[in-house]
Design an enzyme around this catalytic site. Structure first.
Site, short mmCIF file in Angstrom:
data_model
loop_
_atom_site.label_atom_id
_atom_site.label_comp_id
_atom_site.label_asym_id
_atom_site.label_seq_id
_atom_site.Cartn_x
_atom_site.Cartn_y
_atom_site.Cartn_z
CG ASP A 104 133.32 -10.27 -39.69
OD1 ASP A 104 134.25 -10.16 -40.53
OD2 ASP A 104 132.20 -10.74 -39.97
CB THR B 92 121.27 -10.46 -46.13
OG1 THR B 92 121.27 -10.50 -44.71
CG2 THR B 92 121.42 -9.05 -46.63
N GLY C 227 123.03 -15.09 -45.29
CA GLY C 227 124.48 -15.28 -45.17
C GLY C 227 124.81 -16.73 -44.89
CB ALA C 228 128.05 -18.43 -44.35
CD GLU C 229 127.74 -19.51 -38.86
OE1 GLU C 229 127.11 -19.64 -37.81
OE2 GLU C 229 128.41 -20.41 -39.38
CE LYS D 292 123.50 -11.67 -37.15
NZ LYS D 292 124.63 -10.78 -36.87
#
Ligand SMILES: Nc1ncnc2c1ncn2[C@@H]1O[C@H](COP(=O)(O)OP(=O)(O)O)[C@@H](O)[C@H]1O
Ligand SMILES: [Mg+2]
Length: 255
Positions: free
Chosen positions: A150, A23, A25-27, A45
């Site tokens: 979150d 994936t 993601g934004a970060e 990650k």
């Protein structure tokens, strides 16, 4: 296939198994790769540098997030909460290497199970049982003094077998609601025993759930029902949740 991005330096060394971009993601980005041996899958990650941020500030933020996620994951593991184990981390390089959790995000499994159904969801015992397991997983995490920050159905995995028996290949069947809830993405998590923080955690999930799975909103109460029995103060947290909802409503009326 590693996607169109330059690989982080840690993945540029010759590797027997090609990293796969899972994936974006934004970060950050999530790669599936292996750790130590080619048959131990792991999740990397990676938080790449953000060119639009001041470099010193960016490095500080990345370092803080990586270390904070690694610490809270280790703490959860020590307390017996199902989260991915931490294999390695490099806060300067911006990455965290985690145990690979087979299965699929809870969001995906719920949507598969819902299909295009419009009715009968309230009587779906399998889905309701899944919701209760979610409530139990959150309650157990809160009980040891961790709030997630979150909670969404994308930040929980439904993993077909207990983690220690998994070969990494058991990804589970489409639509299957069996398996264990594994909470992931603790980048915004913190240690807290405050009733308020726990109530906000539940509220965030309630709102996220309502927008991600509007047709299943009618069974969200199962999450709260199961949460109630997980630790002594859980009923107080649920009472507080009513205040938090009220504030949320007022805020949305004001603008
Ligand atoms: N340990 C893991 N094992 C398997 N898949 C994972 C793992 N961690 C994350 N993922 C997958 O990658 C996605 C993004 O990871 P996450 O930690 O939620 O980062 P982000 O901050 O980008 O949301 C998750 O929704 C999940 O599908
Ligand atoms: Mg996430």
């Amino acid at each position: 296939m590693s996607g169109d991005f330059p690989l982080p330096p840690i993945l540029q060394t010759p590797c027997s198994s090609e990293p796969v971009l899972v994936t974006q993601g934004a970060e950050g980005r999530l790669y599936k790769t292996t750790y130590l041996t080619p048959n131990l899958p792991c999740a990397l990650k990676y938080r790449p540098p953000k060119p639009w941020r001041h470099p010193t500030l960016d490095a500080r933020l990345t370092k803080h997030r990586i270390l904070s996620e690694a610490r809270i994951l280790s703490r959860c593991r020590k307390e017996g909460i199902r989260v991915p184990g931490v294999y390695a981390s490099d806060e300067v390089g911006g990455w965290l290497m985690l145990e690979w959790v087979p299965g699929a995000p809870v969001r995906v499994r719920i949507n598969e199970a819902l299909g295009d159904r419009q009715c009968g969801i309230e009587e779906d015992e399998e889905l309701k049982y899944l919701m209760r397991r979610i409530g139990k997983a959150i309650g157990d995490m809160h009980a040891v003094g961790v709030v997630h920050g979150d909670l969404t159905t994308s930040n929980m995995m439904l993993s077909p077998k207990p983690l220690n028996e998994v070969s990494g290949e058991a990804e589970g069947e489409k639509g299957c609601l069996e398996g264990e809830i594994v909470i992931i993405d603790l980048g915004l998590a913190s240690g807290s025993l405050l009733i308020e923080d726990r109530a906000v955690d539940l509220y965030v999930l309630e709102r996220a759930f309502g927008s991600t799975h509007p047709r299943a909103e009618c069974i969200f109460d199962q999450v709260l029902e199961a949460y109630k029995g997980t630790f002594k103060q859980a009923p107080v947290v649920l009472k507080k949740l009513e205040d938090v909802r009220m504030r949320g409503r007022k805020r949305s009326m004001i603008g």
